[in-house]
Design a protein around this motif. Structure first.
Motif, PDB file in Angstrom:
ATOM      1  N   LEU A  26       0.985  17.136 -38.355  1.00  0.00           N
ATOM      2  CA  LEU A  26       1.277  18.645 -38.886  1.00  0.00           C
ATOM      3  C   LEU A  26       2.768  18.446 -39.899  1.00  0.00           C
ATOM      4  CD1 LEU A  26       0.610  21.652 -38.768  1.00  0.00           C
ATOM      5  CD2 LEU A  26       2.251  21.582 -36.924  1.00  0.00           C
ATOM      6  N   LEU A  27       3.731  17.815 -39.282  1.00  0.00           N
ATOM      7  CA  LEU A  27       4.898  17.748 -40.057  1.00  0.00           C
ATOM      8  C   LEU A  27       4.853  17.223 -41.241  1.00  0.00           C
ATOM      9  CD1 LEU A  27       7.689  17.469 -37.277  1.00  0.00           C
ATOM     10  CD2 LEU A  27       7.051  19.333 -38.572  1.00  0.00           C
ATOM     11  N   GLN A  58      14.306  16.387 -40.278  1.00  0.00           N
ATOM     12  CA  GLN A  58      13.806  17.833 -39.896  1.00  0.00           C
ATOM     13  C   GLN A  58      12.942  17.304 -38.600  1.00  0.00           C
ATOM     14  OE1 GLN A  58      12.264  18.773 -43.758  1.00  0.00           O
ATOM     15  NE2 GLN A  58      13.622  20.587 -43.692  1.00  0.00           N
ATOM     16  N   GLN A  99       0.940  16.507 -33.731  1.00  0.00           N
ATOM     17  CA  GLN A  99       2.242  17.087 -34.171  1.00  0.00           C
ATOM     18  C   GLN A  99       3.137  16.680 -35.181  1.00  0.00           C
ATOM     19  OE1 GLN A  99       3.492  17.716 -29.880  1.00  0.00           O
ATOM     20  NE2 GLN A  99       3.535  19.848 -30.394  1.00  0.00           N
ATOM     21  N   PRO A 111      13.890  18.871 -29.477  1.00  0.00           N
ATOM     22  CA  PRO A 111      13.392  19.737 -28.520  1.00  0.00           C
ATOM     23  C   PRO A 111      12.473  19.392 -27.290  1.00  0.00           C
ATOM     24  CG  PRO A 111      12.936  20.562 -30.476  1.00  0.00           C
ATOM     25  CD  PRO A 111      13.666  19.441 -30.771  1.00  0.00           C
ATOM     26  N   ALA A 112      11.248  18.609 -27.997  1.00  0.00           N
ATOM     27  CA  ALA A 112      10.397  18.047 -27.148  1.00  0.00           C
ATOM     28  C   ALA A 112      10.732  17.090 -25.973  1.00  0.00           C
ATOM     29  CB  ALA A 112       9.258  17.108 -27.845  1.00  0.00           C
ATOM     30  N   ARG A 154      15.405  29.391 -21.298  1.00  0.00           N
ATOM     31  CA  ARG A 154      15.983  29.861 -22.467  1.00  0.00           C
ATOM     32  C   ARG A 154      14.899  29.498 -23.807  1.00  0.00           C
ATOM     33  NH1 ARG A 154      20.927  31.111 -25.390  1.00  0.00           N
ATOM     34  NH2 ARG A 154      19.427  32.048 -26.625  1.00  0.00           N
ATOM     35  N   MET A 155      14.723  28.171 -23.592  1.00  0.00           N
ATOM     36  CA  MET A 155      13.635  27.467 -24.676  1.00  0.00           C
ATOM     37  C   MET A 155      12.389  28.061 -24.501  1.00  0.00           C
ATOM     38  SD  MET A 155      14.799  23.486 -24.718  1.00  0.00           S
ATOM     39  CE  MET A 155      13.988  23.190 -25.970  1.00  0.00           C
ATOM     40  N   GLY A 156      11.998  28.613 -23.283  1.00  0.00           N
ATOM     41  CA  GLY A 156      10.690  29.110 -23.153  1.00  0.00           C
ATOM     42  C   GLY A 156       9.372  28.118 -22.563  1.00  0.00           C
ATOM     43  N   MET A 157      10.297  26.991 -22.253  1.00  0.00           N
ATOM     44  CA  MET A 157       9.437  25.857 -21.635  1.00  0.00           C
ATOM     45  C   MET A 157       8.889  25.849 -20.383  1.00  0.00           C
ATOM     46  SD  MET A 157      10.955  22.758 -24.118  1.00  0.00           S
ATOM     47  CE  MET A 157       9.702  21.370 -23.871  1.00  0.00           C
ATOM     48  N   LYS A 189      13.572  19.413 -35.325  1.00  0.00           N
ATOM     49  CA  LYS A 189      12.540  20.443 -34.783  1.00  0.00           C
ATOM     50  C   LYS A 189      11.758  20.116 -33.997  1.00  0.00           C
ATOM     51  CE  LYS A 189      13.550  22.868 -39.178  1.00  0.00           C
ATOM     52  NZ  LYS A 189      14.490  23.852 -38.732  1.00  0.00           N
ATOM     53  N   LEU A 190      11.323  18.928 -33.961  1.00  0.00           N
ATOM     54  CA  LEU A 190      10.300  18.599 -33.127  1.00  0.00           C
ATOM     55  C   LEU A 190      10.588  17.631 -31.901  1.00  0.00           C
ATOM     56  CD1 LEU A 190       7.447  18.444 -32.216  1.00  0.00           C
ATOM     57  CD2 LEU A 190       7.093  16.317 -33.943  1.00  0.00           C
TER      58      LEU A 190
END
Ligand SMILES: Nc1ncnc2c1ncn2[C@@H]1O[C@H](COP(=O)(O)OP(=O)(O)OP(=O)(O)O)[C@@H](O)[C@H]1O
Ligand SMILES: [Mg+2]
Lengths: 310, 264
Positions: free
Chosen positions: A209-210, A219, A206, A227-228, A305-308, A223-224
């Motif tokens: 990827l960034l 960022q 991951q 949230p993780a 809400r985060m879909g996790m 972004k990673l």
């Protein structure tokens, strides 16, 4: 309710029932000597009649010889181990039947402790997150801060709390702040540990990827990494808030504070008011359970809400 | 595509070497690799495990730094090309963010590269169509099958205008039928977008079916043993795999792989 749900409720009730039974049973030998002493003073027939003789006898033997005293072991004014209904009564009287503004209202004392807990928790969490961000982004901080954070937790808070209070008092700070600081001192650590783990949880792929996007560090953080880290953060917060509460209570002990659950514990032990001690303990436990439960609800909402969480 | 454009070298490797220093001593992952990839080519890398396919792809993407030789991408160093966002990289695992919907996952590179919100929506819509995932933009990754997730990750790599697409065994974990289908889609997509594609695979039929150029590699030290320019036409229905030309190319790849093994 589903049958599994009903079974779970039964299991919980059974455990609670067993604990209460055990507690009643334990109250008898714990209190028997005191009860017999009272009886002796009241001029009643006790076996053996002299306190000196009873002193070295086993509690169980005394119970066996004076079965009529069992009732009284659950109904003393100042028992060594109060019976469950005595604690429940005290809890009821000091919460529901007392005005919240009363100095004897447990709600009032719980509120005093809670406010220090919340302030300390906020400070501890904020500090913990900041330290974690620093540790993850700077090798120097990783090497220098983490060992101190660990050392800080090996010092017994009981030893440290009076010093913090005295030092702060000498520079004119008292009231809620010293308590909140002790509370923050206990709660920042789980947050640091959990957050560091969470911020480092994205795997090499991951991060690569960034890199192919030529993303900046900030960022990558927003972004990673951040949230993780959320599931880790909530786990730490639940530990942290319980630690905060302990910190706030401990912070109330050395000052001989007049308000707060810690003050109730202290006053109770000064005057041998075991019922009061136990009800304060229960109030603290209930408060901790509510706080942790509240965080659990918040966790579920946020992660959903985060879909996790699915 | 004009003749001039198709002769433009996109990737150029000369005497490329890469040695990893590990605790168990140095590992020669790439040795004297020479390769030129022209614009618009579809290049497959095939070879046994550990022959350096991933390492070479990562060198092109500037995720790994060669220890010798020269490597240019679009006439620049790989790192300059990376900073110019010259490629999309598709990893073996889809690597979608579980906290983002499919559409938001595809937006990730677009957000990072500063596209406007309207442009982001437009592009997400386009690439979702391209990989056959219309209507799934609002779903979370766990609501999709493995093949769909992999397509979403390809869509993510296609969303911005990189003219090179690097794919490391993107369909490795999928069953053959899904794989056939995705291979077909990938060819169609390649024809439409005219990107240059570098593709790592373990499957000979997959390599032959997809590529204009097949690079056969062998391990210890990782090196190129054969480079095959495919005589197959650009238009490739799935049953091209039964034609003599296809079988011949496949045969040559197999021979190349075998030669690499007997060298050991
Ligand atoms: N970061 C690293 N550190 C040390 N050695 C590495 C590293 N990455 C790869 N290697 C070694 O380099 C060699 C080539 O690895 P690479 O991943 O490129 O092989 P591969 O051809 O992609 O294999 P596979 O088909 O299994 O994916 C292997 O021997 C591997 O152990
Ligand atoms: Mg590989």
């Amino acid at each position: 309710m589903t049958s599994a749900g009903i079974r779970a409720v039964w299991a919980v009730l059974t455990v609670v029932g067993v604990i209460i039974l055990f507690w009643y049973a334990a109250s008898v030998p714990m209190n028997i000597k005191g009860v017999l002493t009272e009886f002796e003073r009241a001029g009643e027939q006790v076996d053996p009649p002299k306190a000196v003789d009873r002193r070295d006898m086993s509690e169980f033997e005394l119970v066996f010889d004076n079965p009529y005293a069992i009732d009284e072991t659950w109904d003393q004014d100042r028992p060594r181990l109060p019976a469950p209904h005595q604690v429940a009564e005290e809890l009821w009287e000091t919460t529901v039947e007392k005005k919240i503004t009363s100095k004897r209202s447990l709600i009032y004392h719980a509120w005093v402790t809670l406010s220090a807990t919340m302030l300390g928790f906020a400070i501890g969490t904020g500090l913990g997150i900041l330290l974690a961000v620093g540790i993850v982004h700077s090798r120097v901080m990783d090497l220098s801060v983490m060992p101190w954070a660990i050392v800080s937790q090996t010092i017994p808070i009981i030893a440290l709390a009076p010093m913090i209070i005295v030092v702060l008092y000498s520079i004119g700070i008292q009231g809620i702040i010293p308590k909140a600081i002790i509370s923050a001192y206990l709660s920042f650590f789980p947050v640091v540990v959990g957050m560091v783990k969470g911020l480092r949880s994205p795997d090499a792929m991951q991060l690569d990827l960034l890199r192919t996007y030529n993303a900046s560090r900030s960022q990558g953080f927003w972004k990673l990494r951040l949230p993780a880290s959320m599931p880790y953060l909530f786990t730490s917060l639940k530990i942290g808030i319980a630690a905060s509460l302990v910190g706030a209570i401990v912070g109330e002990l050395p000052t001989g504070a007049v308000a707060g659950l810690g003050a109730r514990l202290l006053a109770g032990s000064y005057y041998g008011q075991t019922v009061q001690i136990w009800s304060a303990l229960f109030a603290a436990a209930i408060l901790a359970a509510c706080l942790v439960g509240l965080l659990g609800v918040l966790e579920r909402l946020v992660l959903k809400r985060m879909g996790m969480s699915q | 595509m004009s003749e001039a454009a198709s002769n433009q070298a996109v990737v150029q490797a000369q005497g490329l070497d890469l040695t990893f220093q590990t605790n168990d001593g140095p590992i020669h992952a790439l040795k004297d690799v020479n390769l030129t990839v022209d614009k618009g080519e579809f290049v497959s890398f095939i070879g046994p495990s550990g022959c350096g396919k991933t390492t070479f792809l990562r060198c092109i993407a500037a995720l790994e730094t060669p220890t010798g030789g020269t490597l240019t991408v679009n006439g620049m160093t790989p790192d300059e090309a990376r900073r110019n966002r010259a490629y999309g990289y598709v990893f073996q695992a889809a690597g979608l963010y579980p906290w983002r919907t499919i559409a938001k996952n595809i937006k990730l590179p677009l957000e990072i590269m500063g596209y406007s919100a309207a442009e982001q929506d437009e592009r997400v819509k386009n690439v979702l169509e391209l990989v056959d995932l219309e209507g799934f933009g609002g779903k979370f990754p766990w609501q999709l099958s493995g093949g769909m997730q992999q397509r979403a990750s390809i869509a993510r790599a296609l969303a911005f205008d990189a003219d090179i697409l690097l794919m490391d065994e993107p369909f490795g974990a999928l069953d053959e039928i899904v794989r056939d289908h995705l291979n077909e889609q990938l060819l169609a997509l390649w024809a439409r977008t005219e990107k240059t594609i570098g593709f790592v695979t373990h499957s000979i039929p997959e390599a032959v079916y997809l590529s204009t150029k097949i690079v056969v590699m062998s391990p210890r030290p990782g090196r190129i043993t054969d480079v095959i320019d495919s005589p197959l036409p650009k238009e490739r229905p799935l049953d091209i795999r039964d034609t003599p030309e296809f079988i011949e190319v496949a045969h040559r790849v197999r021979e190349g792989l075998r030669a690499g093994h007997t060298d050991d």
